[in-house]
Write an enzyme that holds these catalytic residues in place. Structure first.
Site, PDB file in Angstrom:
ATOM      1  CE  LYS A 156     -14.269   6.514   0.093  1.00  0.00           C
ATOM      2  NZ  LYS A 156     -13.663   6.839   1.214  1.00  0.00           N
TER       3      LYS A 156
ATOM      4  CE  LYS B 247      -3.618  10.960   2.793  1.00  0.00           C
ATOM      5  NZ  LYS B 247      -4.336  10.228   1.832  1.00  0.00           N
TER       6      LYS B 247
ATOM      7  CG  HIS C 181      -2.269  -0.882   1.103  1.00  0.00           C
ATOM      8  ND1 HIS C 181      -3.359  -0.182   0.554  1.00  0.00           N
ATOM      9  CD2 HIS C 181      -2.416  -2.029   1.341  1.00  0.00           C
ATOM     10  CE1 HIS C 181      -4.293  -1.264   0.346  1.00  0.00           C
ATOM     11  NE2 HIS C 181      -3.743  -2.246   0.939  1.00  0.00           N
TER      12      HIS C 181
ATOM     13  CE  LYS D  41      -7.165  14.081  -0.217  1.00  0.00           C
ATOM     14  NZ  LYS D  41      -7.056  12.778  -0.927  1.00  0.00           N
ATOM     15  NE  ARG D  42      -5.019  10.155   9.815  1.00  0.00           N
ATOM     16  CZ  ARG D  42      -4.715   9.180  10.676  1.00  0.00           C
ATOM     17  NH1 ARG D  42      -5.468   8.258  10.676  1.00  0.00           N
ATOM     18  NH2 ARG D  42      -3.784   9.577  11.237  1.00  0.00           N
TER      19      ARG D  42
ATOM     20  CB  THR E  64     -10.357   5.085  -1.911  1.00  0.00           C
ATOM     21  OG1 THR E  64     -10.084   5.233  -0.712  1.00  0.00           O
ATOM     22  CG2 THR E  64      -9.887   3.645  -2.361  1.00  0.00           C
TER      23      THR E  64
HETATM   24  C1  LIG Z   1     -12.334   7.125   1.655  1.00  0.00           C
HETATM   25  C2  LIG Z   1     -11.845   7.500   2.979  1.00  0.00           C
HETATM   26  C3  LIG Z   1     -10.465   7.614   3.041  1.00  0.00           C
HETATM   27  C4  LIG Z   1      -9.362   7.721   2.026  1.00  0.00           C
HETATM   28  O1  LIG Z   1      -9.286   8.896   1.427  1.00  0.00           O
HETATM   29  P1  LIG Z   1      -8.051   9.340   0.566  1.00  0.00           P
HETATM   30  O2  LIG Z   1      -8.492  10.799  -0.001  1.00  0.00           O
HETATM   31  O3  LIG Z   1      -8.146   8.356  -0.596  1.00  0.00           O
HETATM   32  O4  LIG Z   1      -6.998   9.560   1.420  1.00  0.00           O
HETATM   33  C5  LIG Z   1     -10.160   8.010   4.693  1.00  0.00           C
HETATM   34  N1  LIG Z   1     -11.032   8.253   5.431  1.00  0.00           N
HETATM   35  C6  LIG Z   1     -12.316   7.895   5.218  1.00  0.00           C
HETATM   36  C7  LIG Z   1     -13.266   8.002   6.333  1.00  0.00           C
HETATM   37  C8  LIG Z   1     -12.721   7.690   4.172  1.00  0.00           C
HETATM   38  O5  LIG Z   1     -14.073   7.384   3.692  1.00  0.00           O
END
Ligand SMILES: *Cc1c(COP(=O)(O)O)cnc(C)c1O
Length: 807
Positions: free
Chosen positions: A655, A549, A355, A543-544, A651
């Site tokens: 979305k 990022k 990953h 996101k985190r 991911t």
């Molecule tokens: C989808 C998701 C992530 C991943 O987000 P990235 O933008 O790909 O880092 C992290 N936290 C939650 C709660 C998510 O639903």
């Protein structure tokens, strides 16, 4: 009880009163949730049993997906929807004066994961069950999930997340399936009938107790399992006659140490004690599951060489890779197989997903720690390493450096990624770019050694949760336009493609977006006291919090935009609402100061009357799965701006795309495949390419300070971190300032100018609403390939050799 509305109402009322011992009027929404949850759990139990019986009777191959994280979020709504009984419940409850949405809100998010990796595991469970694949999740039942993020004076403060406070309606404790996991102690070897046997003595036993949760497939009869293990003390009958003060205290200590194993997700690993606990968790997960998998296998089979034909064990990242030596241990020490036979079976049973390429995230365990905590496991790893290095030596005589690099044990550490590659039959990355970099850079020598093991499985998301359930209005509009086949077959979203210029469809999707934005605006006003305009552009980065990022790039764009508005008071821009959300790791100081910086600029900008509400900045606290379900359907712009080559896939990007947001992003992770799908005209890519970034890392040549000196906009922004514009007395953004000026490891300054230009292009594109709606629809139309159904289908046929089973 879910046959018809009246039967449901009757059953529900009776349960509600009996379960809580009070009159219907006195029950709280939380009581009402617990009752409905219990009824649904019972309702699925017949199919759950049938599913398990069929898997066993047909002897089909099954996959066990081992993961330290399952970021499940809430389950009531998706269970009701997958079962096709939500409308009935909604109506029945409505007639009883109970609001189903409100009940669903009561469920605590199961936050047993950090972010993308844990959510991926949850989406995969949904897809496996929906595709009728015999696949189960295997994880740890942490008592506390990922910490709750509070914001105090703009700073992140962490609070424990005791998600089990009111119990978990979905789980079933299976005490009879408990197994023992052993830590510490020492190993002695004995000769018995010409065979060397190993005996583990003076170990500390821990009882692993499984809790099973049903994983309900979409409108089929399949109910798979998620098995989460809890650590308990292994002392059953304690002799109270023997109880003296000393024994008593030892018992208490032992109990505490045991239960700590399944207490917290990711305990702080910056201390030695923290590291030890984390390694204990990993072995606990692996040993409990492998014992239980082998036990189930042996009930049906007596030939262990059949194991790879009946069982696939998948490791989500390196965290569960001790599965390799643990399976070896069980096959040799418990089943009596010889090394070669055990090794051949192990290598055909275990597969591994990588990953990350980030060096600091590659797992290494000190030999001393592993030897003390897992003596037999260490012996086996050592033997694997010896044999592996010997064959390397025969192939590459004299190439010490290469062999050192590939060795499983080197410089006093066990390299888990190397162990994963050597002991598995499949190694996959999570996007085309990521898999290629794995082969060409990080794992190059392994790729040259065993090229057949390497493959790609681009990540996906479940379109059920992320589109159908999170955005029901858009779902209706799509279904009206192209029919309902896409619900089961998300690639049929492509049937929207000929309609992207259709004015009435454009109007319908715009109406839905506007409605979703209103709802989010109300939530923001309610929770944060910030008024945002639903007609403004919703520009979202959730996101985190992490340097790679690049939330900072986003912040710098806001600071620059604010300056321009202040300098040109007469001109007007299309108003924008910038929405952030994300947790920073508790010990990650730089990420935490970015949280503070966002709050600081938000405070100044949101309260500056002179800019006439043209920009607003909102930070959503305690970002988790339920927040993203609320925010993503209301988003116009999706920020996916990681340093190229750093985000393995992402991911979140998928979305947003599926919900009709337009992406501004870098040439990174799955963004590249999204661009391939929609064409470069329907996504806003910018900035350094991955090979440029990698080349700077390798050859140098980037000087951040020059960017600061050359670009007056950047100079002003960086200086503002140090002078009084945004900074109040005691706030200190020096660490951010110097991390950029001195080094800028993630090329924030380098990509700044291209980012600003692209933000201006995207603002202009938004100005042409007809074109924007077409682009939005175009993105939705091409998002089907990012459903995790596609991903899981590829895993099943390409890695696991798994066939669907019709229940
Ligand atoms: C989808 C998701 C992530 C991943 O987000 P990235 O933008 O790909 O880092 C992290 N936290 C939650 C709660 C998510 O639903």
């Amino acid at each position: 009880m879910f046959r018809n509305v009246d039967a449901f109402k009757e059953a529900y009322l009776e349960r509600l009163v009996n379960m809580h011992g009070k009159g219907v009027e006195e029950t709280t929404p939380s009581d009402q949730y617990a009752t409905l949850g219990a009824m649904v759990r019972e309702y699925v139990s017949r199919n759950w049993i049938t599913t398990n019986d069929q898997y066993r009777d047909k002897g089909e191959k099954q996959v066990y997906y081992l993961s330290m994280e399952f970021l499940l979020g809430k389950l009531l709504k998706s269970n009701l929807m997958n079962l096709g009984i939500r409308e009935l419940c909604e109506q029945g409850l409505d007639e009883l004066g109970i609001d189903l949405d409100r009940i669903e809100e009561q469920e605590p998010d199961a936050g047993l994961g950090n972010g993308g990796l844990g959510r991926l595991a949850a989406d995969f469970l949904d897809s496996m069950a929906s595709l009728r694949l015999p696949g189960h999740g295997c994880g740890i039942r942490y008592k506390y999930g990922l910490f709750e993020q509070k914001i105090i004076d703009g700073y992140q403060v962490e609070i424990p997340d005791y998600w089990l406070r009111e119990g978990n309606v979905w789980e079933l404790r299976k005490s009879d399936k408990a197994v023992e996991v052993r830590f510490g102690g020492r190993i002695t070897s004995h000769e018995k009938n010409d065979q060397l046997t190993f005996v583990h003595e003076d170990y500390e036993p821990v009882l692993a107790v499984p809790y099973d949760m049903p994983i309900v497939g979409y409108r089929n009869q399949t109910v798979n399992s998620l098995r989460l293990w809890s650590a308990e003390s292994a002392i059953k009958d304690f002799d109270f006659n023997q109880m003296n003060d000393h024994n008593y205290h030892r018992l208490i200590e032992y109990k505490k140490a045991t239960e700590a194993i399944s207490e917290f997700l990711y305990p702080d690993d910056s201390t030695e004690e923290g590291k030890r606990l984390r390694l204990k968790q990993q072995y606990f997960l692996v040993s409990a599951n492998l014992q239980s998998i082998l036990c189930r296998f042996k009930r049906m089979n007596n030939d262990l060489s059949e194991l790879p034909n009946k069982v696939a064990i998948h490791t989500n990242d390196t965290h569960p890779v001790l599965a390799i030596p643990e399976l070896m241990r069980l096959l040799m020490d418990q089943e009596g197989l010889g090394w070669d036979e055990a090794w051949s079976i192990t290598k055909k049973t275990i597969s591994y997903t990588n990953h990350t390429l980030m060096a600091e995230a590659l797992e290494r365990w000190s030999v001393d720690l592993m030897q003390a905590l897992l003596p037999r496991i260490y012996m086996i790893i050592d033997e694997i390493n010896e044999r592996f290095c010997k064959t390397l030596w025969e192939t590459y005589p004299g190439q010490w450096e290469k062999i050192h690099h590939m060795a499983i044990i080197a410089d006093g550490y066990v390299n888990m990624a190397n162990l994963a590659v050597v002991g598995s039959y499949s190694v996959n990355g999570v996007s085309k770019l990521h898999s290629n970099i794995l082969k060409k850079e990080l794992m190059k020598p392994f790729y040259e050694w065993e090229p057949h093991k390497f493959n790609n499985k681009t990540n996906g998301i479940t379109h059920r949760r992320w589109l159908m359930y999170a955005n029901p209005d858009l779902t209706s509009v799509i279904t009206e336009a192209i029919g309902s086949t896409w619900l089961k077959n998300p690639s049929d979203l492509m049937n929207l493609q000929p309609l992207t210029n259709d004015p009435s469809l454009q109007q319908a999707t715009a109406y839905v977006k506007r409605h979703n934005k209103e709802r989010l605006s109300n939530h923001i006003a309610d929770q944060y006291g910030i008024s945002v305009d639903p007609d403004s552009i919703f520009d979202v980065q959730i996101k985190r919090m992490h340097a790679y990022k690049r939330q900072l790039l986003n912040v710098f764009h806001i600071m620059d935009l604010y300056r321009r508005i202040k300098e040109n008071p007469k001109s007007r821009i299309t108003p924008r609402t910038f929405i952030f959300g994300g947790k920073a790791a508790p010990s990650y100081h730089l990420a935490k100061s970015v949280v503070k910086l966002i709050h600081t600029i938000a405070d100044v900008i949101n309260n500056d009357q002179s800019i006439n509400d043209q920009i607003k900045v909102v930070f959503i606290r305690n970002y988790g799965v339920s927040d993203s379900e609320r925010i993503i359907p209301a988003s116009d712009i999706s920020e996916q701006i990681s340093t190229a080559s750093k985000e393995a896939s992402g991911t979140g990007n998928m979305k947003f795309m599926m919900n009709g947001a337009v992406t501004i992003g870098t040439h990174d992770g799955a963004n590249i495949e999204m661009a391939e799908a929609v064409g470069e005209d329907n996504i806003f890519l910018f900035g350094l390419k991955p090979n440029e970034v990698l080349s700077y890392y390798e050859n140098g040549g980037y000087h951040a300070r020059e960017m600061y000196n050359q670009d007056p906009r950047l100079k002003q922004i960086l200086d503002q971190l140090m002078n009084g514009t945004f900074v109040k007395e005691d706030v200190d953004f020096k660490s951010i300032y110097y991390s950029l000026i001195d080094h800028d490891e993630f090329f924030v300054l380098k990509d700044f100018s291209a980012y600003i230009d692209t933000q201006q292009r995207i603002a202009k594109a938004y100005g042409d609403q007809k074109e924007w709606r077409r682009m939005s629809l175009h993105n939705i139309a091409h998002s089907g390939k990012f459903s995790s159904d596609r991903t899981i289908h590829e895993y099943a046929s390409g890695i696991w050799q798994l066939e669907p089973v019709f229940i």
